[in-house]
Write a protein that holds these residues in place. Sequence first.
Motif, PDB file in Angstrom:
ATOM      1  N   LEU A   1       0.839  -1.203   0.000  1.00 43.24           N
ATOM      2  CA  LEU A   1       0.000   0.000   0.000  1.00 43.24           C
ATOM      3  C   LEU A   1       0.874   1.253   0.000  1.00 43.24           C
ATOM      4  O   LEU A   1       0.597   2.213  -0.719  1.00 43.24           O
ATOM      5  CB  LEU A   1      -0.933  -0.006   1.208  1.00 43.24           C
ATOM      6  CG  LEU A   1      -1.826   1.230   1.359  1.00 43.24           C
ATOM      7  CD1 LEU A   1      -2.760   1.350   0.169  1.00 43.24           C
ATOM      8  CD2 LEU A   1      -2.612   1.170   2.652  1.00 43.24           C
ATOM      9  N   GLU A   2       1.942   1.226   0.796  1.00 35.63           N
ATOM     10  CA  GLU A   2       2.837   2.383   0.857  1.00 35.63           C
ATOM     11  C   GLU A   2       3.482   2.648  -0.506  1.00 35.63           C
ATOM     12  O   GLU A   2       3.635   3.802  -0.909  1.00 35.63           O
ATOM     13  CB  GLU A   2       3.922   2.177   1.916  1.00 35.63           C
ATOM     14  CG  GLU A   2       3.409   2.187   3.333  1.00 35.63           C
ATOM     15  CD  GLU A   2       2.873   0.832   3.788  1.00 35.63           C
ATOM     16  OE1 GLU A   2       3.022  -0.172   3.055  1.00 35.63           O
ATOM     17  OE2 GLU A   2       2.282   0.788   4.887  1.00 35.63           O
TER      18      GLU A   2
ATOM     19  N   VAL B   1       0.850   4.294  -2.750  1.00 31.85           N
ATOM     20  CA  VAL B   1       0.609   5.682  -2.349  1.00 31.85           C
ATOM     21  C   VAL B   1       1.750   6.568  -2.840  1.00 31.85           C
ATOM     22  O   VAL B   1       1.525   7.649  -3.391  1.00 31.85           O
ATOM     23  CB  VAL B   1       0.429   5.791  -0.822  1.00 31.85           C
ATOM     24  CG1 VAL B   1       0.442   7.238  -0.366  1.00 31.85           C
ATOM     25  CG2 VAL B   1      -0.854   5.109  -0.383  1.00 31.85           C
ATOM     26  N   LEU B   2       2.987   6.105  -2.662  1.00 33.19           N
ATOM     27  CA  LEU B   2       4.140   6.871  -3.117  1.00 33.19           C
ATOM     28  C   LEU B   2       4.126   7.035  -4.634  1.00 33.19           C
ATOM     29  O   LEU B   2       4.385   8.123  -5.152  1.00 33.19           O
ATOM     30  CB  LEU B   2       5.437   6.192  -2.670  1.00 33.19           C
ATOM     31  CG  LEU B   2       6.725   6.876  -3.113  1.00 33.19           C
ATOM     32  CD1 LEU B   2       6.804   8.287  -2.559  1.00 33.19           C
ATOM     33  CD2 LEU B   2       7.924   6.057  -2.692  1.00 33.19           C
ATOM     34  N   GLN B   3       3.808   5.963  -5.375  1.00 36.68           N
ATOM     35  CA  GLN B   3       3.740   6.049  -6.834  1.00 36.68           C
ATOM     36  C   GLN B   3       2.699   7.067  -7.272  1.00 36.68           C
ATOM     37  O   GLN B   3       2.929   7.857  -8.198  1.00 36.68           O
ATOM     38  CB  GLN B   3       3.417   4.685  -7.428  1.00 36.68           C
ATOM     39  CG  GLN B   3       4.541   3.690  -7.311  1.00 36.68           C
ATOM     40  CD  GLN B   3       4.138   2.285  -7.709  1.00 36.68           C
ATOM     41  OE1 GLN B   3       3.016   2.043  -8.143  1.00 36.68           O
ATOM     42  NE2 GLN B   3       5.046   1.350  -7.553  1.00 36.68           N
TER      43      GLN B   3
END
Length: 58
Positions: free
Chosen positions: A20-21, A24-26
């Motif tokens: 998930l992180e 979100v970063l992408q």
Amino acid sequence: MHIPKAGTKDKTRPIGIPTLEDKVLQRAVLMVLEPVYEQDFLGCSNGFRPGPQCPPSG
């Protein structure tokens, strides 16, 4: 998690499953960079761009 490497019997490689992180970063990077690079495209350049569609041929 490791999976067998293609063409070898004893070597493995890690499999990359986005977390998930990572997603979100992408998305955050996309939201920052897309407006910057969108300015450089010509109005007739439609490949891999959100929204604009190719005009119908014929």
